[in-house]
Design a protein around this motif. Structure first.
Motif, PDB file in Angstrom:
ATOM      1  N   MET A  14       0.837  -1.213   0.000  1.00 11.81           N
ATOM      2  CA  MET A  14       0.000   0.000   0.000  1.00 11.81           C
ATOM      3  C   MET A  14       0.868   1.258   0.000  1.00 11.81           C
ATOM      4  SD  MET A  14      -2.812  -1.214   2.780  1.00 11.81           S
ATOM      5  CE  MET A  14      -3.888   0.173   2.739  1.00 11.81           C
ATOM      6  N   LEU A  15       1.944   1.226   0.771  1.00  5.59           N
ATOM      7  CA  LEU A  15       2.814   2.417   0.818  1.00  5.59           C
ATOM      8  C   LEU A  15       3.452   2.677  -0.545  1.00  5.59           C
ATOM      9  CD1 LEU A  15       4.556   2.067   4.311  1.00  5.59           C
ATOM     10  CD2 LEU A  15       2.604   3.484   3.676  1.00  5.59           C
ATOM     11  N   GLU A  20       4.919   6.025  -3.576  1.00  2.03           N
ATOM     12  CA  GLU A  20       5.831   5.977  -4.727  1.00  2.03           C
ATOM     13  C   GLU A  20       5.090   6.100  -6.056  1.00  2.03           C
ATOM     14  OE1 GLU A  20       8.900   6.121  -3.919  1.00  2.03           O
ATOM     15  OE2 GLU A  20       8.783   5.518  -1.803  1.00  2.03           O
ATOM     16  N   GLU A  21       3.848   5.601  -6.077  1.00  2.00           N
ATOM     17  CA  GLU A  21       3.122   5.619  -7.359  1.00  2.00           C
ATOM     18  C   GLU A  21       2.025   6.677  -7.370  1.00  2.00           C
ATOM     19  OE1 GLU A  21       1.974   1.522  -7.732  1.00  2.00           O
ATOM     20  OE2 GLU A  21       4.062   0.880  -7.922  1.00  2.00           O
ATOM     21  N   ASP A  22       1.927   7.446  -6.288  1.00  2.00           N
ATOM     22  CA  ASP A  22       1.068   8.627  -6.245  1.00  2.00           C
ATOM     23  C   ASP A  22      -0.436   8.336  -6.362  1.00  2.00           C
ATOM     24  OD1 ASP A  22       1.311  11.270  -5.729  1.00  2.00           O
ATOM     25  OD2 ASP A  22       1.204  11.887  -7.826  1.00  2.00           O
ATOM     26  N   ASN A  23      -0.863   7.177  -5.855  1.00  2.00           N
ATOM     27  CA  ASN A  23      -2.313   6.897  -5.824  1.00  2.00           C
ATOM     28  C   ASN A  23      -2.913   7.500  -4.552  1.00  2.00           C
ATOM     29  OD1 ASN A  23      -2.724   5.112  -8.188  1.00  2.00           O
ATOM     30  ND2 ASN A  23      -1.163   3.895  -7.147  1.00  2.00           N
ATOM     31  N   ARG A  49      -3.690   1.469  10.766  1.00  3.77           N
ATOM     32  CA  ARG A  49      -2.914   2.419  11.571  1.00  3.77           C
ATOM     33  C   ARG A  49      -1.497   2.572  11.015  1.00  3.77           C
ATOM     34  NH1 ARG A  49      -1.228   3.071  17.346  1.00  3.77           N
ATOM     35  NH2 ARG A  49       0.142   4.871  17.072  1.00  3.77           N
ATOM     36  N   LEU A  50      -0.858   1.428  10.657  1.00  2.00           N
ATOM     37  CA  LEU A  50       0.532   1.502  10.188  1.00  2.00           C
ATOM     38  C   LEU A  50       0.604   2.217   8.831  1.00  2.00           C
ATOM     39  CD1 LEU A  50       3.484   0.831  10.650  1.00  2.00           C
ATOM     40  CD2 LEU A  50       3.069  -1.505   9.841  1.00  2.00           C
ATOM     41  N   THR A  51      -0.331   1.913   7.945  1.00  3.03           N
ATOM     42  CA  THR A  51      -0.292   2.566   6.627  1.00  3.03           C
ATOM     43  C   THR A  51      -0.552   4.061   6.772  1.00  3.03           C
ATOM     44  OG1 THR A  51      -1.217   0.549   5.704  1.00  3.03           O
ATOM     45  CG2 THR A  51      -1.228   2.480   4.274  1.00  3.03           C
TER      46      THR A  51
END
Ligand SMILES: C[S@@+](CC[C@H](N)C(=O)[O-])C[C@H]1O[C@@H](n2cnc3c(N)ncnc32)[C@H](O)[C@@H]1O
Length: 452
Positions: A14-15, A20-23, A49-51
């Protein structure tokens, strides 16, 4: 944690998509939560929470990593810098995760992603941070106030500089602080189907923690639920997710039975739906947005809530619809804006916005206002609102409307709770600031079209 899915690996994916991919973070989050809806509640909460934490605190996390790593984050491989961000977020912000687990899981993930040769590097940087975590050097608040706020609250410099020109230091600090801390979900009772008291009971019986709103008897802040759209009360259309600041728009609109309302930028429908409910099945709400994807969201909500006096249309608000000239008793112009009042909920918006984009938005707001102000009948009402705190999108647009069109500001004080009354509400507009108010950052102005 669930055996079949490595939750940290899902977070890493997800990160990469978001950073990195700007979604868009909220779209990636919704898709992922839908895909992994079978995960246990605690795994889903950890994933979320982590994302969100890594996205929201990116500047802060990179600042820490860069202090303890010879290779700076900008020079690292994307997978590695995101693994490190995840590790540092857990070490710095998640008390429930032991530091050693955060580090070991990061190393395992690097190996799993094919970076066997970098496992020593990941381990070294994280161990170094763990050893020194109470001794991190931050910018000095007096010598470098912009840098201090930027790092501590992970906000791009240009926004801090802009806000410090518009508000005092403590106000800026409290906007930033509140936005990071406040994650409650606000909901509005659908009074067409249930009373607020009955809804409260239903939610409690579904295991949800419910707190009454301080502004409206029909609003609540809820938490402790797992998957909101799986809740029976949601599926039955007993409530709509909406911030209290946004509910205020429909209060200020003060519609009367049989009114014709045009909401020109309406998706996912928050204000249109609330106003349609207030019309109690009479009149008509014409709810528009730019694309079919967006209008589908409005239709879904309309049908779930059982609203009958609302039509939904794809329409570009910058293009004049001649059939609507002087047709509406009320026009809602809740326009595209920089969104910096909702940075607590849309955690990536602050990185995507630029000074140039924000200037373009002011022009777009004016372009839309030029067109849609024509839809208001003489004596009718125009509501202009944004979910931002920037003065050029808000107060300066109010001045521009008064200069350009035959409209007058109209006091808000008869429509809003007395605790919100101020000099500006008496004149006809309100700027809600996160921290000062227990809401998103939001701006609303009420105008009446002059009769002659
Ligand atoms: C702030 S959001 C609206 C939120 C909505 N009023 C609510 O309460 O749920 C702005 C909306 O404007 C829409 N939009 C952007 N440009 C537009 C245009 N030219 N015409 C119509 N809608 C537009 C976006 O798709 C977005 O849904």
């Amino acid at each position: 944690m669930s055996n079949s899915v490595n939750v940290r690996e899902v977070v890493l994916a997800m990160l990469i998509e978001i950073i990195e991919e700007d979604n868009y973070s909220h779209i990636v989050m919704n898709q992922t939560l839908k895909k992994y809806q079978y995960l246990e509640k605690k795994d889903r909460a950890f994933l979320q929470r982590l994302t969100e934490g890594c996205v929201e605190q990116r500047i802060h996390l990179d600042y820490i990593i860069d202090q303890f790593s010879k290779v700076k984050t900008t020079k690292m491989k994307p997978v590695i810098r995101n693994i490190l961000r995840m590790g540092v977020y857990q070490i710095k912000f998640m008390d429930g995760v032991p530091d050693s687990a955060a580090c070991n899981e990061a190393v395992k993930l690097a190996v799993k992603k094919g970076f066997h040769t970098l496992k020593g590097f990941v381990n070294g940087v994280l161990r170094n941070i763990i050893r020194n975590k109470d001794d991190i050097k931050y910018p000095d608040v007096d010598k470098e106030p912009v840098k201090y706020l930027s790092v501590w609250y992970s906000m791009p410099d240009w926004i801090i500089i802009k806000w410090l020109n518009e508000y005092d230091f403590n106000t800026v600090k409290s906007i930033l602080e509140y936005s990071l801390a406040n994650k409650a979900t606000s909901i509005r009772t659908n009074k067409l189907k249930i009373s607020p008291e009955q809804l409260e009971e239903r939610l409690i019986s579904e295991g949800v923690t419910v707190q009454k709103s301080e502004l409206f008897d029909y609003a609540f802040k809820i938490s402790g639920y797992n998957y909101l759209s799986h809740m029976n009360s949601f599926q039955e259309g007993l409530f709509q997710v909406q911030d209290e600041s946004s509910m205020l728009v429909s209060e200020i609109a003060n519609v009367r039975e049989n009114n014709i309302v045009i909401d020109v930028c309406a998706a996912p429908g928050g204000k249109s739906l609330h106003i349609a409910e207030k019309l109690k099945g009479t009149g008509k709400v014409i709810s528009r947005d730019l694309t079919e994807y967006k209008t589908e969201l409005i239709i879904e909500n309309r049908d779930r809530l059982g609203i009958t006096n609302m039509t939904v249309e794809v329409a570009d608000a910058t293009e004049l619809d001649k059939n609507c000239i002087e047709y509406a008793d009320l026009v809602i112009a809740d326009l595209p804006c920089s969104g910096l009042g909702v940075i607590g909920k849309k955690t990536d918006i602050k990185y995507k916005m630029t000074k140039e984009k924000q200037d373009e938005l002011v022009l777009m707001q004016r372009q839309i206002l030029k067109v849609v102000s024509q839809y208001v009948k003489k004596g009718g009402t125009l509501i202009y609102s944004t979910c931002t705190v920037n003065r050029d999108e808000n107060e300066e647009n109010v001045k521009w409307i008064l200069d350009e069109f035959d409209f007058s500001l109209d006091s808000l004080d008869s429509y809003i709770p007395s605790k919100l009354h101020s000099e500006t509400t008496k004149k006809g507009y309100i700027q809600l600031l996160p921290g000062e108010h227990d809401t998103d950052g939001f701006f609303i102005a009420r105008f009446v079209r002059n009769k002659e």
